[in-house]
Design an enzyme around this catalytic site. Structure first.
Site, PDB file in Angstrom:
ATOM      1  N   GLU A  43      -6.691 -24.932  -2.843  1.00  0.00           N
ATOM      2  CA  GLU A  43      -6.743 -26.156  -2.037  1.00  0.00           C
ATOM      3  C   GLU A  43      -7.176 -25.838  -0.610  1.00  0.00           C
ATOM      4  O   GLU A  43      -7.947 -26.585  -0.003  1.00  0.00           O
ATOM      5  CB  GLU A  43      -5.376 -26.848  -2.064  1.00  0.00           C
ATOM      6  CG  GLU A  43      -5.042 -27.409  -3.446  1.00  0.00           C
ATOM      7  CD  GLU A  43      -3.618 -27.939  -3.561  1.00  0.00           C
ATOM      8  OE1 GLU A  43      -2.883 -27.942  -2.552  1.00  0.00           O
ATOM      9  OE2 GLU A  43      -3.238 -28.356  -4.674  1.00  0.00           O
ATOM     10  N   PHE A  53      -2.653 -42.203 -14.198  1.00  0.00           N
ATOM     11  CA  PHE A  53      -2.619 -42.487 -12.757  1.00  0.00           C
ATOM     12  C   PHE A  53      -3.767 -41.828 -11.985  1.00  0.00           C
ATOM     13  O   PHE A  53      -3.884 -42.009 -10.776  1.00  0.00           O
ATOM     14  CB  PHE A  53      -1.265 -42.068 -12.157  1.00  0.00           C
ATOM     15  CG  PHE A  53      -0.943 -40.591 -12.236  1.00  0.00           C
ATOM     16  CD1 PHE A  53      -1.415 -39.710 -11.275  1.00  0.00           C
ATOM     17  CD2 PHE A  53      -0.145 -40.095 -13.261  1.00  0.00           C
ATOM     18  CE1 PHE A  53      -1.117 -38.352 -11.341  1.00  0.00           C
ATOM     19  CE2 PHE A  53       0.156 -38.735 -13.337  1.00  0.00           C
ATOM     20  CZ  PHE A  53      -0.334 -37.860 -12.367  1.00  0.00           C
ATOM     21  N   ARG A 107       9.593 -38.258   1.675  1.00  0.00           N
ATOM     22  CA  ARG A 107       9.431 -39.325   0.682  1.00  0.00           C
ATOM     23  C   ARG A 107      10.718 -40.122   0.513  1.00  0.00           C
ATOM     24  O   ARG A 107      10.691 -41.345   0.349  1.00  0.00           O
ATOM     25  CB  ARG A 107       8.993 -38.710  -0.647  1.00  0.00           C
ATOM     26  CG  ARG A 107       7.551 -38.180  -0.605  1.00  0.00           C
ATOM     27  CD  ARG A 107       7.268 -37.243  -1.738  1.00  0.00           C
ATOM     28  NE  ARG A 107       5.838 -36.946  -1.909  1.00  0.00           N
ATOM     29  CZ  ARG A 107       5.369 -36.079  -2.782  1.00  0.00           C
ATOM     30  NH1 ARG A 107       6.202 -35.400  -3.579  1.00  0.00           N
ATOM     31  NH2 ARG A 107       4.071 -35.867  -2.886  1.00  0.00           N
ATOM     32  N   ASN A 116       3.161 -42.040  -1.670  1.00  0.00           N
ATOM     33  CA  ASN A 116       4.302 -41.195  -1.290  1.00  0.00           C
ATOM     34  C   ASN A 116       3.993 -40.283  -0.105  1.00  0.00           C
ATOM     35  O   ASN A 116       4.627 -39.257   0.087  1.00  0.00           O
ATOM     36  CB  ASN A 116       4.800 -40.412  -2.507  1.00  0.00           C
ATOM     37  CG  ASN A 116       3.710 -39.529  -3.099  1.00  0.00           C
ATOM     38  OD1 ASN A 116       2.617 -39.435  -2.551  1.00  0.00           O
ATOM     39  ND2 ASN A 116       4.010 -38.870  -4.190  1.00  0.00           N
ATOM     40  N   THR A 144       8.547 -36.195  -6.239  1.00  0.00           N
ATOM     41  CA  THR A 144       7.303 -36.969  -6.248  1.00  0.00           C
ATOM     42  C   THR A 144       7.460 -38.461  -5.963  1.00  0.00           C
ATOM     43  O   THR A 144       6.736 -39.016  -5.137  1.00  0.00           O
ATOM     44  CB  THR A 144       6.589 -36.769  -7.605  1.00  0.00           C
ATOM     45  OG1 THR A 144       6.359 -35.376  -7.791  1.00  0.00           O
ATOM     46  CG2 THR A 144       5.266 -37.508  -7.646  1.00  0.00           C
ATOM     47  N   LYS A 193      -1.255 -38.355   3.704  1.00  0.00           N
ATOM     48  CA  LYS A 193      -2.104 -39.243   2.898  1.00  0.00           C
ATOM     49  C   LYS A 193      -2.428 -40.563   3.609  1.00  0.00           C
ATOM     50  O   LYS A 193      -1.798 -40.901   4.620  1.00  0.00           O
ATOM     51  CB  LYS A 193      -1.380 -39.522   1.568  1.00  0.00           C
ATOM     52  CG  LYS A 193      -1.261 -38.315   0.624  1.00  0.00           C
ATOM     53  CD  LYS A 193      -0.567 -38.736  -0.679  1.00  0.00           C
ATOM     54  CE  LYS A 193      -0.471 -37.624  -1.695  1.00  0.00           C
ATOM     55  NZ  LYS A 193       0.238 -38.076  -2.919  1.00  0.00           N
ATOM     56  N   HIS A 221       0.977 -34.791   0.462  1.00  0.00           N
ATOM     57  CA  HIS A 221       0.679 -33.843  -0.620  1.00  0.00           C
ATOM     58  C   HIS A 221       1.026 -32.441  -0.144  1.00  0.00           C
ATOM     59  O   HIS A 221       0.763 -32.104   1.009  1.00  0.00           O
ATOM     60  CB  HIS A 221      -0.818 -33.861  -0.973  1.00  0.00           C
ATOM     61  CG  HIS A 221      -1.227 -32.678  -1.817  1.00  0.00           C
ATOM     62  ND1 HIS A 221      -1.071 -32.667  -3.177  1.00  0.00           N
ATOM     63  CD2 HIS A 221      -1.726 -31.452  -1.473  1.00  0.00           C
ATOM     64  CE1 HIS A 221      -1.475 -31.479  -3.651  1.00  0.00           C
ATOM     65  NE2 HIS A 221      -1.874 -30.723  -2.634  1.00  0.00           N
ATOM     66  N   TYR A 257      -7.370 -33.460  -6.902  1.00  0.00           N
ATOM     67  CA  TYR A 257      -6.400 -33.785  -7.953  1.00  0.00           C
ATOM     68  C   TYR A 257      -6.923 -33.428  -9.351  1.00  0.00           C
ATOM     69  O   TYR A 257      -6.472 -34.012 -10.342  1.00  0.00           O
ATOM     70  CB  TYR A 257      -6.010 -35.256  -7.860  1.00  0.00           C
ATOM     71  CG  TYR A 257      -4.948 -35.513  -6.805  1.00  0.00           C
ATOM     72  CD1 TYR A 257      -3.750 -34.796  -6.812  1.00  0.00           C
ATOM     73  CD2 TYR A 257      -5.123 -36.471  -5.815  1.00  0.00           C
ATOM     74  CE1 TYR A 257      -2.777 -35.018  -5.859  1.00  0.00           C
ATOM     75  CE2 TYR A 257      -4.150 -36.698  -4.851  1.00  0.00           C
ATOM     76  CZ  TYR A 257      -2.977 -35.970  -4.889  1.00  0.00           C
ATOM     77  OH  TYR A 257      -1.998 -36.195  -3.946  1.00  0.00           O
ATOM     78  N   ARG A 292       7.857 -28.207  -0.046  1.00  0.00           N
ATOM     79  CA  ARG A 292       8.152 -29.130  -1.151  1.00  0.00           C
ATOM     80  C   ARG A 292       9.524 -29.789  -0.932  1.00  0.00           C
ATOM     81  O   ARG A 292       9.717 -30.957  -1.272  1.00  0.00           O
ATOM     82  CB  ARG A 292       8.121 -28.390  -2.501  1.00  0.00           C
ATOM     83  CG  ARG A 292       6.771 -27.784  -2.881  1.00  0.00           C
ATOM     84  CD  ARG A 292       5.733 -28.771  -3.330  1.00  0.00           C
ATOM     85  NE  ARG A 292       6.164 -29.632  -4.411  1.00  0.00           N
ATOM     86  CZ  ARG A 292       5.339 -30.441  -5.092  1.00  0.00           C
ATOM     87  NH1 ARG A 292       4.037 -30.465  -4.827  1.00  0.00           N
ATOM     88  NH2 ARG A 292       5.780 -31.236  -6.038  1.00  0.00           N
TER      89      ARG A 292
HETATM   90  N1  UDP Z   1       1.312 -39.990  -8.980  1.00  0.00           N
HETATM   91  C1  UDP Z   1       1.236 -41.305  -9.412  1.00  0.00           C
HETATM   92  N2  UDP Z   1       1.879 -41.643 -10.594  1.00  0.00           N
HETATM   93  C2  UDP Z   1       2.571 -40.726 -11.335  1.00  0.00           C
HETATM   94  C3  UDP Z   1       2.625 -39.397 -10.881  1.00  0.00           C
HETATM   95  C4  UDP Z   1       1.987 -39.059  -9.698  1.00  0.00           C
HETATM   96  O1  UDP Z   1       0.610 -42.150  -8.787  1.00  0.00           O
HETATM   97  O2  UDP Z   1       3.138 -41.092 -12.377  1.00  0.00           O
HETATM   98  C5  UDP Z   1       0.604 -39.623  -7.745  1.00  0.00           C
HETATM   99  C6  UDP Z   1       1.502 -39.377  -6.524  1.00  0.00           C
HETATM  100  O3  UDP Z   1       0.818 -39.827  -5.368  1.00  0.00           O
HETATM  101  C7  UDP Z   1       1.641 -37.865  -6.527  1.00  0.00           C
HETATM  102  C8  UDP Z   1       0.253 -37.430  -7.020  1.00  0.00           C
HETATM  103  O4  UDP Z   1      -0.075 -38.403  -7.998  1.00  0.00           O
HETATM  104  O5  UDP Z   1       1.940 -37.343  -5.240  1.00  0.00           O
HETATM  105  C9  UDP Z   1       0.194 -36.059  -7.648  1.00  0.00           C
HETATM  106  O6  UDP Z   1       1.195 -35.957  -8.647  1.00  0.00           O
HETATM  107  P1  UDP Z   1       2.082 -34.654  -8.765  1.00  0.00           P
HETATM  108  O7  UDP Z   1       2.794 -34.723 -10.077  1.00  0.00           O
HETATM  109  O8  UDP Z   1       1.244 -33.446  -8.491  1.00  0.00           O
HETATM  110  O9  UDP Z   1       3.189 -34.855  -7.614  1.00  0.00           O
HETATM  111  P2  UDP Z   1       3.429 -34.088  -6.222  1.00  0.00           P
HETATM  112  O10 UDP Z   1       3.011 -32.655  -6.429  1.00  0.00           O
HETATM  113  O11 UDP Z   1       2.607 -34.819  -5.197  1.00  0.00           O
HETATM  114  O12 UDP Z   1       4.905 -34.240  -5.969  1.00  0.00           O
HETATM  115 MG    MG Z   2       1.254 -31.882  -7.179  1.00  0.00          MG
END
Ligand code: UDP
Ligand code: MG
Length: 143
Positions: free
Chosen positions: A127, A58, A103, A113, A92, A10, A116, A50, A86
């Site tokens: 994707e 968010f 992370r 973070n 996250t 990112k 992705h 997204y 993952r």
């Molecule tokens: N995110 C955020 N606030 C939140 C949750 C998620 O800004 O409360 C952002 C963060 O950058 C995250 C992305 O949104 O990586 C996508 O969220 P997801 O729940 O899919 O998390 P990931 O799959 O990236 O762990």
């Molecule tokens: Mg996600």
């Protein structure tokens, strides 16, 4: 066909010069890189990436962030690659992600973070199709 996942390095990682560190973690784990593109997304493209989060508080700041600077979009291939990736990424939020994960080691933020990764075979396929034509995914056998 072998399992594939989409990993995006990112904008915060590009700003912080962590691109090599992050890609290196996937490489050193032994995962197989099969495609890569360095690019900057439009807000519209970021919305698409997204889309599952549309409507959440968010969402808009997240889309602005993802389109704010270049990203490195990559595809990795192998048995179990989605779940392994993952784990390499960590959970996250940077502040609670496990030390040893990307992370956990380099982020203490919710939004910023660094990385992705697709969360299921279905989302991986969708994707990957957003970013790569079939002939841009390279078929080779590592030694
Ligand atoms: N995110 C955020 N606030 C939140 C949750 C998620 O800004 O409360 C952002 C963060 O950058 C995250 C992305 O949104 O990586 C996508 O969220 P997801 O729940 O899919 O998390 P990931 O799959 O990236 O762990
Ligand atoms: Mg996600």
């Amino acid at each position: 066909m072998a399992e594939r996942t989409l990993i995006i390095v990112k904008p915060d990682a590009v700003h912080r010069h962590l691109v090599g560190e992050i890609i290196g973690r996937f490489e050193k784990k032994g995962l197989k890189l099969v495609a890569a593109k360095f690019m900057q997304l439009t807000e519209k493209q970021a919305h698409q990436v997204y889309a599952v989060h549309r409507g959440k508080a968010f969402f808009e700041p997240l889309v602005k962030f993802l389109s704010s600077a270049p990203i490195l979009v990559t595809v990795w291939e192998g048995e179990g690659v989605i779940e392994m990736s993952r784990k390499i990424m960590g959970t996250t939020f940077g502040f609670s992600a496990e030390p040893g994960s990307i992370r956990g080691d380099f982020s203490c933020s919710e939004r910023y973070n660094l990385v992705h990764g697709s969360d299921s075979p279905e989302s991986a396929q969708q994707e990957i199709e957003m970013f790569f034509k079939p002939n841009e995914i390279i078929n080779y056998t590592p030694n």
